[in-house]
Design a protein around this motif. Structure first.
Motif, mmCIF file in Angstrom:
data_model
loop_
_atom_site.group_PDB
_atom_site.id
_atom_site.type_symbol
_atom_site.label_atom_id
_atom_site.label_comp_id
_atom_site.label_asym_id
_atom_site.label_seq_id
_atom_site.Cartn_x
_atom_site.Cartn_y
_atom_site.Cartn_z
ATOM 1 N N ARG A 778 2.070 -78.852 -17.181
ATOM 2 C CA ARG A 778 0.980 -79.108 -16.236
ATOM 3 C C ARG A 778 1.521 -79.173 -14.794
ATOM 4 N N LEU A 779 2.740 -79.736 -14.651
ATOM 5 C CA LEU A 779 3.345 -79.841 -13.330
ATOM 6 C C LEU A 779 3.616 -78.453 -12.748
ATOM 7 N N LYS A 780 4.138 -77.539 -13.587
ATOM 8 C CA LYS A 780 4.391 -76.165 -13.123
ATOM 9 C C LYS A 780 3.106 -75.491 -12.655
ATOM 10 N N LYS A 781 2.033 -75.706 -13.442
ATOM 11 C CA LYS A 781 0.732 -75.104 -13.112
ATOM 12 C C LYS A 781 0.223 -75.648 -11.773
ATOM 13 N N PHE A 782 0.389 -76.984 -11.579
ATOM 14 C CA PHE A 782 -0.070 -77.616 -10.341
ATOM 15 C C PHE A 782 0.730 -77.083 -9.138
ATOM 16 N N LYS A 783 2.029 -76.971 -9.322
ATOM 17 C CA LYS A 783 2.873 -76.469 -8.231
ATOM 18 C C LYS A 783 2.467 -75.060 -7.810
ATOM 19 N N ALA A 784 2.272 -74.189 -8.814
ATOM 20 C CA ALA A 784 1.922 -72.794 -8.529
ATOM 21 C C ALA A 784 0.597 -72.723 -7.781
ATOM 22 N N SER A 785 -0.385 -73.521 -8.239
ATOM 23 C CA SER A 785 -1.701 -73.510 -7.609
ATOM 24 C C SER A 785 -1.621 -74.038 -6.180
ATOM 25 N N LEU A 786 -0.823 -75.097 -5.973
ATOM 26 C CA LEU A 786 -0.703 -75.698 -4.637
ATOM 27 C C LEU A 786 -0.040 -74.727 -3.663
ATOM 28 N N PHE A 787 1.045 -74.062 -4.093
ATOM 29 C CA PHE A 787 1.734 -73.140 -3.182
ATOM 30 C C PHE A 787 0.885 -71.911 -2.876
ATOM 31 N N ASN A 788 0.060 -71.475 -3.853
ATOM 32 C CA ASN A 788 -0.876 -70.368 -3.585
ATOM 33 C C ASN A 788 -1.867 -70.750 -2.492
ATOM 34 N N LEU A 789 -2.305 -72.029 -2.531
ATOM 35 C CA LEU A 789 -3.261 -72.511 -1.534
ATOM 36 C C LEU A 789 -2.608 -72.537 -0.144
ATOM 37 N N PHE A 790 -1.379 -73.031 -0.069
ATOM 38 C CA PHE A 790 -0.673 -73.053 1.221
ATOM 39 C C PHE A 790 -0.526 -71.642 1.789
ATOM 40 N N GLN A 791 -0.233 -70.662 0.887
ATOM 41 C CA GLN A 791 -0.048 -69.282 1.346
ATOM 42 C C GLN A 791 -1.361 -68.667 1.806
ATOM 43 N N SER A 792 -2.436 -68.898 1.037
ATOM 44 C CA SER A 792 -3.734 -68.293 1.387
ATOM 45 C C SER A 792 -4.296 -68.883 2.680
ATOM 46 N N GLU A 793 -4.043 -70.188 2.912
ATOM 47 C CA GLU A 793 -4.562 -70.840 4.123
ATOM 48 C C GLU A 793 -3.665 -70.588 5.342
ATOM 49 N N HIS A 794 -2.392 -70.111 5.096
ATOM 50 C CA HIS A 794 -1.407 -69.924 6.176
ATOM 51 C C HIS A 794 -1.245 -71.214 6.985
ATOM 52 N N ALA A 795 -1.173 -72.336 6.278
ATOM 53 C CA ALA A 795 -1.106 -73.641 6.949
ATOM 54 C C ALA A 795 0.082 -74.430 6.424
ATOM 55 N N GLN A 796 0.536 -75.418 7.232
ATOM 56 C CA GLN A 796 1.624 -76.321 6.845
ATOM 57 C C GLN A 796 1.087 -77.652 6.331
ATOM 58 N N SER A 797 -0.235 -77.900 6.513
ATOM 59 C CA SER A 797 -0.826 -79.155 6.030
ATOM 60 C C SER A 797 -2.218 -78.894 5.464
ATOM 61 N N LEU A 798 -2.588 -79.643 4.411
ATOM 62 C CA LEU A 798 -3.883 -79.481 3.741
ATOM 63 C C LEU A 798 -4.476 -80.852 3.447
ATOM 64 N N ASN A 799 -5.805 -80.896 3.430
ATOM 65 C CA ASN A 799 -6.502 -82.124 3.062
ATOM 66 C C ASN A 799 -6.412 -82.326 1.550
ATOM 67 N N LEU A 800 -6.248 -83.583 1.098
ATOM 68 C CA LEU A 800 -6.107 -83.874 -0.335
ATOM 69 C C LEU A 800 -7.350 -83.452 -1.115
ATOM 70 N N LYS A 801 -8.541 -83.618 -0.484
ATOM 71 C CA LYS A 801 -9.810 -83.251 -1.150
ATOM 72 C C LYS A 801 -9.852 -81.745 -1.414
ATOM 73 N N GLN A 802 -9.388 -80.983 -0.412
ATOM 74 C CA GLN A 802 -9.346 -79.517 -0.531
ATOM 75 C C GLN A 802 -8.401 -79.101 -1.663
ATOM 76 N N VAL A 803 -7.271 -79.826 -1.763
ATOM 77 C CA VAL A 803 -6.286 -79.522 -2.816
ATOM 78 C C VAL A 803 -6.899 -79.764 -4.189
ATOM 79 N N LYS A 804 -7.610 -80.908 -4.341
ATOM 80 C CA LYS A 804 -8.225 -81.237 -5.639
ATOM 81 C C LYS A 804 -9.207 -80.153 -6.063
#
Length: 844
Positions: A778-804
């Motif tokens: 589950r941790l691997k899946k979460f990591k992959a999803s989180l890094f995809n979000l950082f790449q798609s947003e082209h951002a260095q910071s994200l809101n926790l609600k957006q991540v959820k």
């Protein structure tokens, strides 16, 4: 006095000297010495002036006061005596020479006291050699052949450096009297070696506040190359002045030189003399069963320095050295061991260097600021006599097969420090400048002492940051010791006791309150100290020193034997010659330990940091140290015990603990303690409002705690952190309720790891209902999803609600709940991949 009378007088003097040499009826000393000279193929006989004074006092006075005429007569007498003893040998050499030694009385001088009153006399001068010229041939007799007349012409040459009173013309004949051209027969001509060097007054003998003076020495024939720069020598010779010419006229000032007839080194002998008894003692000492030979030798090293057991062991290994290997392809693996001592002031680093300087067979001292790069290796200079470019050897070339002690190593400039890189690994100096291409041998060990970058060692920084030298240089040092001045009452008491005992100690025969010699003149008015010679002959070499209460103190028991300096020098000289072979067992052990040393895992615990980089050179270091340990036992094989001793030294030198600074303030700690007390009492007394402890001023009411102003309020200070650490912490905890639980979990984990450093602590699930573990998949899946979000947003910071929302998108059946998300974020924060603050995730 006409020439006939002069010749007759010279023949009479010559006959007297011949009678002195032919002492068969007396003790036969000089007759035997002449035979030894012929056997050794020498051409110089050393005569003691004291023997001449006993037999012929008039001649002894004449040779001291008017040395040139008597020296010529003495040398002719020697040639005549050699011709009668061995006619064949006397024809092989053009001339035979006389050297003098013994007591010169008032004529035993230093370069400062060598005045004009000694001109024409024989004197004995002592000092330090500062520079030597190259050895050049000088023509003594030239032979010329005239093809027209078929005649052969001989011509002899002498100048002001010869003993003859009248120097000949230096014009080389090219034509005879009739104008016929001459051919030089080089094979029949005779040449002699000629060298000039300068000796300077010894620094300890120079008067206070004055520069040392120097004198030029001329040496010919077999006396050339008898000394090198840095040697302390005594020179016996005749003092003469050379007229200076200017525009064809002789000026009033003269250049004075000393024409040497005997050179005696005052420096320690490179190879000591061994008797059969000495060899037997050395063998017996190496085969001791009841005690470790290496430990005993290391303990006996520098007894005036307290402690530093491992450094003394390393210095002993350096003095013994490893085994040099020259491979078939021409590459060389050095056997010299290099050591760097780095640490606080006043921890006896320089004293250790001084001890090595007096113990090692060949050692040269230099300092960081007092030596340049070319001064350490080699410099191209201009010869004063011929104005030609020539090489001049530096300290490391002069210390070939010895030790170079460099103090204040950190004060050297980087340019000068890089000059010694090649010497430390390849053992040679390569010069390619001013049309000179040369390779000079400099196979020496380097013992350097340095202070850290900040003057004192900062224990909160890593060793690399403290040392401040580049890795390329550090990897060339086999061992790097960090020496700290720790404040420990017991240790300080021992050191003060040791130092005070050293100051109270007096040598045998030394009176209390003796006046120190002022040291302007020479110590002994003789080339040999008769008392010292007699004492040396009578005295038997002891293995161990006698126990002395002041020297050895109460901390060392009488059973702990200390090896005497004299025996240690001879033992090390013998041990250096041995070349032990590496056994299979020791090789396997070293290879296994090297692999462990390269591994990073052993650095994770207890904030241990390396003092130097671990490269393939570290494996060679292990081999060298284990070889040196085997040499100490006079063993022909490097065994497992030698390898283990080497690894013990390396582990001490390679690792250093780094202290952590306590980041939390004292006040914050108090607040945490109060909170925990309130939590403990909360079950019994119910929830009470928490009161903070207020600090009282010395004579007044409790100081009120300042409240931090908001950014929109007047008087807001953005840098006012000091009094608001707890407020900001509580604000964070209120805004982010899971943060407090995660901090508590992390605190408990760090406390558990600090309680038991050796045990591997695994992260335990926090059972307070706010955080729990997440499985690996589950941790691997979460990591992959989180890094995809950082790449798609082209951002260095994200809101926790957006991540959820993003991680649960498209997977309604297998959603991440809040606990899993926070557990995953905690794990990634521990890995330093992300950071959570005020419900915002930052990518690190």
């Amino acid at each position: 006095m006409d020439t006939t009378e002069v010749d007759q007088k010279m023949r009479q003097v010559q006959k007297e000297y011949l009678d002195f040499l032919d002492d068969d009826e007396d003790q036969g000393i000089y007759q035997q010495n002449v035979r030894d000279m012929i056997t050794n193929n020498d051409m110089r006989l050393v005569v003691n002036i004291n023997d001449l004074r006993k037999k012929m006092p008039e001649r002894a006075r004449a040779i001291l006061d008017n040395s040139f005429e008597d020296m010529v007569a003495f040398q002719r007498a020697l040639k005549e005596f050699v011709a009668s003893a061995d006619p064949v040998y006397s024809k092989q050499h053009e001339e035979f020479f006389i050297g003098f030694e013994g007591s010169f009385g008032a004529k035993h001088v230093t370069p400062r006291s060598l005045t004009s009153s000694f001109l024409g006399n024989m004197v004995c001068v002592e000092g330090i050699v500062t520079k030597c010229s190259l050895i050049r041939p000088k023509v003594v007799r030239s032979v010329h052949f005239c093809p027209a007349t078929k005649k052969t012409i001989e011509r002899k040459y002498s100048d002001m450096t010869s003993l003859e009173a009248f120097p000949t013309s230096s014009v080389y004949p090219t034509k005879d009297e009739d104008g016929n051209s001459l051919e030089t027969e080089y094979g029949l001509s005779i040449y002699k070696d000629h060298q000039t060097f300068t000796i300077q007054e010894m620094p300890e003998k120079a008067p206070a506040g004055q520069l040392p003076r120097s004198v030029d020495i001329v040496s010919d024939d077999d006396l050339v190359d008898k000394c090198k720069p840095g040697d302390r020598i005594q020179v016996v010779g005749t003092y003469r002045c050379l007229p200076g010419k200017k525009n064809g006229y002789t000026t009033g000032t003269f250049r004075t030189i000393l024409i040497a007839n005997n050179i005696k080194p005052l420096s320690k002998e490179v190879s000591p003399l061994f008797s059969a008894d000495d060899v037997a003692k050395i063998k017996k000492f190496s085969r001791q069963k009841d005690s470790d030979v290496f430990e005993m030798l290391a303990r006996s090293l520098a007894p005036s320095i307290h402690g530093h057991e491992y450094i003394k062991k390393a210095v002993l290994c350096m003095l013994l050295g490893g085994v040099e290997k020259v491979l078939a392809n021409g590459s060389r693996i050095r056997g010299d061991i290099n050591i760097l001592l780095i640490g606080d002031p006043s921890v006896a680093k320089s004293q250790m260097l001084r001890y090595v300087l007096h113990t090692a067979p060949r050692a040269i001292a230099t300092t960081g600021r007092g030596s340049s790069g070319v001064g350490l290796t080699a410099a191209v200079t201009t010869d004063q006599e011929t104005s030609e470019r020539r090489l001049e050897a530096g300290a490391m070339v002069l210390a070939d097969r010895g030790v170079v002690c460099i103090d204040e190593f950190d004060k050297m400039s980087d340019i000068d420090r890089t000059a010694i890189h090649e010497v430390m690994e390849q053992g040679r100096v390569t010069i390619a400048k001013a049309g000179i291409h040369a390779k000079l041998n400099a196979r020496c060990s380097v013992l350097a002492a340095a202070n850290p970058v900040y003057g004192r060692y900062d224990q909160y920084k890593t060793p690399m940051e403290n040392i401040g030298l580049q890795d390329s240089l550090l990897s060339r040092f086999d061992l790097l010791f960090i020496v700290l001045d720790k404040m420990d009452p017991d240790h300080d008491r021992k050191i003060s006791d040791h130092v005070l005992r050293m100051h109270r100690y007096r040598k045998p025969g030394e009176q209390d309150g003796d006046a120190l010699p002022m040291g302007e003149a020479v110590d002994i008015l003789s080339t040999k100290d008769p008392e010292a010679v007699e004492a040396e002959e009578e005295e038997d070499m002891p293995i161990f020193e006698k126990y002395d209460h002041l020297l050895h103190g109460t901390s060392r028991s009488k059973k702990d034997k200390i090896v005497s300096m004299k025996f240690m020098k001879k033992y090390i000289h013998v041990a250096r010659v041995i070349k032990p072979q590496l056994t299979r067992e020791a090789a396997d052990y070293l290879s296994e330990e090297y692999a462990k040393l390269r591994n990073q895992d052993n650095l994770q615990q207890d904030n241990i940091a390396r003092t130097q980089p671990v490269t393939a050179r570290a494996l060679e270091t292990m081999i060298r140290l284990s070889t040196a340990h085997a040499k100490a036992r006079l063993s022909k094989n490097v065994q497992l015990q030698d390898a283990q001793a080497a690894i013990e030294l390396i582990e001490f030198a390679y690792f250093k603990k780094v202290l952590e600074r306590k980041r939390k303030h004292h006040r914050a700690k108090e607040a945490t303690d109060e909170e925990s007390e309130d939590n403990d009492d909360g079950d019994d007394k119910g929830d009470k409002p928490k009161k903070r402890k207020q600090k009282r001023s010395k004579d007044g009411p409790p100081r009120q705690r300042k409240t931090r102003k908001r950014p929109d309020e007047e008087g807001y200070d953005p840098y006012d952190f000091e009094d608001n650490d707890d407020d900001t912490a509580s604000e964070d905890e209120q805004e982010n309720p899971t943060l407090k639980a995660r901090r508590a979990a992390r605190r408990s984990r760090s406390a558990a790891s600090s309680e038991d450093e050796a045990m591997d602590t695994t992260e335990m699930p926090v059972t307070n209902g706010t955080a729990r573990n997440i499985d690996e998949k589950r941790l691997k899946k979460f990591k992959a999803s989180l890094f995809n979000l950082f790449q798609s947003e082209h951002a260095q910071s994200l809101n926790l609600k957006q991540v959820k929302e993003h991680v649960n998108k498209g997977s309604a059946a297998d959603e991440f709940d809040d606990d899993e998300i926070h557990a995953a974020i905690d794990t990634m924060m521990d890995e330093n991949k992300i950071m959570l603050s005020n419900d915002i995730l930052f990518l690190i």
